[in-house]
Design a protein around this motif. Structure first.
Motif, short mmCIF file in Angstrom:
data_model
loop_
_atom_site.label_atom_id
_atom_site.label_comp_id
_atom_site.label_asym_id
_atom_site.label_seq_id
_atom_site.Cartn_x
_atom_site.Cartn_y
_atom_site.Cartn_z
N PRO A 60 0.83 -1.22 0.00
CA PRO A 60 0.00 0.00 0.00
C PRO A 60 0.85 1.26 0.00
CG PRO A 60 0.15 -0.88 2.20
CD PRO A 60 0.81 -1.89 1.30
N GLU A 61 0.29 2.33 -0.53
CA GLU A 61 0.94 3.63 -0.46
C GLU A 61 0.75 4.26 0.91
OE1 GLU A 61 -0.73 5.89 -3.66
OE2 GLU A 61 0.17 4.62 -5.19
N VAL A 62 -0.39 3.97 1.53
CA VAL A 62 -0.73 4.50 2.86
C VAL A 62 -1.10 3.32 3.75
CG1 VAL A 62 -2.27 6.00 4.18
CG2 VAL A 62 -1.58 6.65 1.86
N LEU A 63 -0.50 3.29 4.94
CA LEU A 63 -0.75 2.22 5.89
C LEU A 63 -1.14 2.84 7.23
CD1 LEU A 63 -0.61 -0.79 6.67
CD2 LEU A 63 1.83 -0.47 7.07
N VAL A 64 -2.33 2.51 7.73
CA VAL A 64 -2.81 3.02 9.01
C VAL A 64 -2.57 1.92 10.05
CG1 VAL A 64 -4.77 3.89 10.32
CG2 VAL A 64 -4.56 4.43 7.88
N LEU A 65 -1.82 2.25 11.08
CA LEU A 65 -1.51 1.31 12.15
C LEU A 65 -2.18 1.78 13.44
CD1 LEU A 65 2.30 0.80 11.47
CD2 LEU A 65 0.39 -0.61 10.70
N ASP A 66 -3.03 0.95 13.99
CA ASP A 66 -3.74 1.27 15.22
C ASP A 66 -3.06 0.58 16.39
OD1 ASP A 66 -5.62 2.04 17.11
OD2 ASP A 66 -7.09 0.53 16.51
N ILE B 127 0.45 6.09 8.90
CA ILE B 127 -0.35 6.86 9.84
C ILE B 127 -0.45 6.01 11.10
CG2 ILE B 127 -2.60 7.89 10.34
CD1 ILE B 127 -2.91 8.27 7.28
N LEU B 128 0.12 6.53 12.17
CA LEU B 128 0.15 5.80 13.44
C LEU B 128 -0.93 6.37 14.35
CD1 LEU B 128 1.70 3.80 15.32
CD2 LEU B 128 3.06 5.76 16.04
N SER B 129 -1.89 5.55 14.69
CA SER B 129 -2.95 5.95 15.60
C SER B 129 -2.62 5.40 16.98
CB SER B 129 -4.29 5.39 15.11
OG SER B 129 -5.30 5.63 16.06
N THR B 130 -2.31 6.29 17.92
CA THR B 130 -1.92 5.85 19.26
C THR B 130 -2.11 6.96 20.27
OG1 THR B 130 -0.18 4.80 20.58
CG2 THR B 130 0.52 6.46 18.99
N VAL C 249 5.05 7.70 19.71
CA VAL C 249 5.09 8.77 18.71
C VAL C 249 6.51 9.32 18.60
CG1 VAL C 249 4.25 11.09 18.15
CG2 VAL C 249 2.66 9.37 19.05
N GLU C 250 7.14 9.58 19.75
CA GLU C 250 8.50 10.13 19.74
C GLU C 250 9.51 9.17 19.14
OE1 GLU C 250 8.81 13.35 23.20
OE2 GLU C 250 8.47 11.31 23.97
N ALA C 251 9.28 7.87 19.30
CA ALA C 251 10.22 6.87 18.79
C ALA C 251 10.07 6.63 17.29
CB ALA C 251 10.04 5.56 19.54
N ILE C 252 8.90 6.89 16.74
CA ILE C 252 8.62 6.49 15.36
C ILE C 252 8.38 7.66 14.41
CG2 ILE C 252 7.00 5.22 13.89
CD1 ILE C 252 6.51 3.33 16.22
N CYS C 253 7.70 8.69 14.87
CA CYS C 253 7.15 9.70 13.96
C CYS C 253 8.07 10.89 13.71
CB CYS C 253 5.82 10.21 14.52
SG CYS C 253 4.61 8.90 14.74
N ARG C 254 7.90 11.46 12.52
CA ARG C 254 8.57 12.72 12.19
C ARG C 254 7.60 13.88 12.28
NH1 ARG C 254 10.68 9.70 7.36
NH2 ARG C 254 8.90 10.71 6.38
N ARG C 255 6.33 13.60 12.04
CA ARG C 255 5.29 14.63 12.07
C ARG C 255 4.20 14.15 13.03
NH1 ARG C 255 4.87 18.65 9.11
NH2 ARG C 255 3.02 19.94 9.17
N VAL C 256 3.60 15.11 13.74
CA VAL C 256 2.57 14.78 14.73
C VAL C 256 1.29 15.54 14.39
CG1 VAL C 256 1.93 14.91 17.17
CG2 VAL C 256 4.29 14.39 16.52
N ILE C 257 0.21 14.81 14.36
CA ILE C 257 -1.11 15.42 14.24
C ILE C 257 -1.90 14.95 15.46
CG2 ILE C 257 -3.26 15.54 12.92
CD1 ILE C 257 -1.56 14.96 10.41
N ILE C 258 -2.41 15.90 16.22
CA ILE C 258 -3.22 15.58 17.39
C ILE C 258 -4.65 15.96 17.08
CG2 ILE C 258 -3.65 16.08 19.83
CD1 ILE C 258 -0.63 16.63 20.13
N MET C 259 -5.54 14.99 17.33
CA MET C 259 -6.96 15.20 17.11
C MET C 259 -7.66 15.35 18.46
SD MET C 259 -7.20 14.80 13.74
CE MET C 259 -8.91 14.47 13.42
#
Length: 156
Positions: free
Chosen positions: A75-81, A109-112, A118-128
């Motif tokens: 996939p081009e986009v993978l959502v991980l919950d 897209i990491l949903s957690t 988030v700090e260990a994996i992500c470069r960008r953060v979106i908070i909902m």
């Protein structure tokens, strides 16, 4: 794009074998998925367990089965919950490394709610908050304004 997105849920499968789960879609086997399943199994470290019943695997390996199923069609986009939920520290590190490898070719897209994740994996953060985006910034930029926990507390 509809066929190029994938999702892995918090709860992983328990029935059948890994090869059954990663190669069957809508009740039938597809040649592309059959060849992709071995690639996905190698990428997720499952190649030695392809015929193992999923119910006999540890939670970490079941998480990998879900990831293998999600990436089998590239996939081009993978959502991980919550991909590391309930895993031991060794399994967490292994899944993080896998996610970082996948992120080289796939938008993740990491949903957690686990902010150290988030700090260990992500470069960008979106908070909902209540379905609305309240923060959207590079992780490094957010770190300059305080800890991620502080950013989260201010935003929600």
């Amino acid at each position: 794009m509809a066929n190029r997105r994938s999702f892995t849920p918090l709860t992983m499968p328990m029935m059948g074998s890994i090869s059954d789960y990663t190669t069957t879609r809508w009740g039938r086997r597809k040649p592309f998925i059959l060849t992709g399943s071995l690639t996905a199994a190698v990428a997720t470290g499952l190649h030695d367990h392809m015929v193992s019943p999923i119910s006999t695997l540890s939670k970490g390996y079941r998480q990998r089965v879900g990831l293998a199923q999600a990436i089998v069609h590239r996939p081009e986009v993978l959502v991980l919950d919550e991909p590391t939920n309930g895993l031991d520290p060794v399994q967490i590190q292994s899944i993080r490394e896998l996610i970082l490898r996948l992120a080289e070719k796939t938008t993740i897209i990491l949903s957690t709610h686990i902010l150290p994740e988030v700090e260990a994996i992500c470069r960008r953060v979106i908070i909902m908050n209540r379905g609305c985006k309240v923060v959207d910034a590079p992780l490094e930029e957010l770190r300059q304004t305080g800890s991620l926990e502080e950013v989260f507390a201010r935003a929600t």
